[in-house]
Design a protein around this motif. Structure first.
Motif, PDB file in Angstrom:
ATOM      1  N   PHE A  96       0.729  -1.404   0.086  1.00  0.00           N
ATOM      2  CA  PHE A  96      -0.054  -0.009   0.141  1.00  0.00           C
ATOM      3  C   PHE A  96       0.730   1.073   0.135  1.00  0.00           C
ATOM      4  N   LYS A  97       0.316   2.125  -0.487  1.00  0.00           N
ATOM      5  CA  LYS A  97       0.935   3.524  -0.348  1.00  0.00           C
ATOM      6  C   LYS A  97       0.989   3.978   1.001  1.00  0.00           C
ATOM      7  N   LEU A  98      -0.027   3.818   1.680  1.00  0.00           N
ATOM      8  CA  LEU A  98      -0.292   4.118   3.175  1.00  0.00           C
ATOM      9  C   LEU A  98      -1.317   2.943   3.744  1.00  0.00           C
ATOM     10  N   LYS A  99      -0.699   2.189   4.838  1.00  0.00           N
ATOM     11  CA  LYS A  99      -1.261   1.230   5.695  1.00  0.00           C
ATOM     12  C   LYS A  99      -1.046   2.002   7.149  1.00  0.00           C
ATOM     13  N   THR A 100      -2.001   2.437   7.814  1.00  0.00           N
ATOM     14  CA  THR A 100      -1.795   2.976   9.066  1.00  0.00           C
ATOM     15  C   THR A 100      -1.642   1.486   9.721  1.00  0.00           C
ATOM     16  N   ALA A 101      -0.965   1.765  11.135  1.00  0.00           N
ATOM     17  CA  ALA A 101      -0.604   0.653  12.156  1.00  0.00           C
ATOM     18  C   ALA A 101      -2.166  -0.049  12.463  1.00  0.00           C
ATOM     19  N   GLU A 102      -1.792  -1.189  12.303  1.00  0.00           N
ATOM     20  CA  GLU A 102      -2.996  -1.969  12.744  1.00  0.00           C
ATOM     21  C   GLU A 102      -2.519  -3.203  13.474  1.00  0.00           C
TER      22      GLU A 102
END
Length: 253
Positions: A33-39
């Motif tokens: 992903f270009k952005l995968k926030t912390a999960e």
């Protein structure tokens, strides 16, 4: 008592880049992903594998190589030194005809929650760390880079004594039909309750110093908050590389 591992992961594209050349496997799914926030999620399987691949930026469509290798890792049941030639064969089989020379680093961990052990396998400069309960980081893998070789030859020197051109990797997976003949890091380690095993691309280690990463780990008690702070600090920098991190925290429920 059931063995439970908390897995936290995030991903972010580098500054002014069109493609994320990293790919991440969190034990269930491959991300690019270009952005995968912390999960975060809980993992109670007794045995699983995680990994990160960082496409070599000056190779042919590097994002293809990293995604291909993580997709192949997703189907593997166990890690050994033989995994690397297998992955290179898969990479060549799928990409060499259309993206000859596409290349990537690789780091993965096969985790045995029952015996609290892990097999660590890497090629290139993507890294694995053990982080203790006090937030101290210990690098497990050894970088396969021109710089690491120079530092071994000149033990009185530091990284900053060498020009940045020496930062290139000296071992990687390449879609070129060749047999893999470069360096491989492989080690089996024990993991204590309360410790974390973290895999990352060099977007994290180049973007934040050892001291800063340890300060973040000591200030925040939650891995999701820690990775969020790391990601945002790197995002604010004038230059940043692609970033991928997956962290396993070992707890008992």
């Amino acid at each position: 008592m059931q063995n439970v591992c908390q897995i936290t992961f995030c991903q972010q594209i580098g500054k002014n880049k069109k493609h994320n050349q990293d790919a991440l496997f969190n034990g269930e799914t491959v991300f690019q992903f270009k952005l995968k926030t912390a999960e975060k999620r809980l993992e109670n399987r007794p045995h699983f594998i995680i990994g990160i691949a960082d496409g070599i930026s000056n190779s042919n469509h590097a994002e293809k190589a990293s995604k291909c290798v993580m997709s192949a890792l997703q189907k593997i049941q166990t890690l050994s030194r033989n995994t690397i030639p297998y992955l290179q064969d898969k990479l060549s089989e799928q990409l060499a005809d259309t993206y000859f020379g596409s290349a990537t680093t690789f780091v993965a961990a096969e985790i045995d929650q029952v015996n609290q052990k892990a097999k660590i396998l890497s090629v290139g400069d993507s890294r694995a760390y053990i982080i203790d309960e006090a937030g101290k980081w210990q690098q497990i893998t050894q970088d396969h880079s021109i710089l690491s070789g120079l530092l071994a030859d000149f033990p009185d020197k530091k990284e900053e004594d060498f020009a940045t051109i020496y930062g290139g990797v000296s071992s990687c997976l390449v879609a070129d039909y060749s047999e893999f003949q470069d360096k491989i890091f492989y080690q089996e380690i024990e993991i204590q309750q309360g410790e974390s095993l973290l895999l990352c691309s060099d977007g994290l280690t180049d973007g934040l110093s050892d001291e800063m990463r340890e300060k973040i780990w000591q200030k925040y008690t939650d891995d999701k908050a820690r990775l969020t702070v790391c990601r945002k600090m790197i995002e604010k920098q004038s230059f940043s590389d692609d970033l991928s991190v997956v962290c396993c925290h070992f707890i008992i429920e």
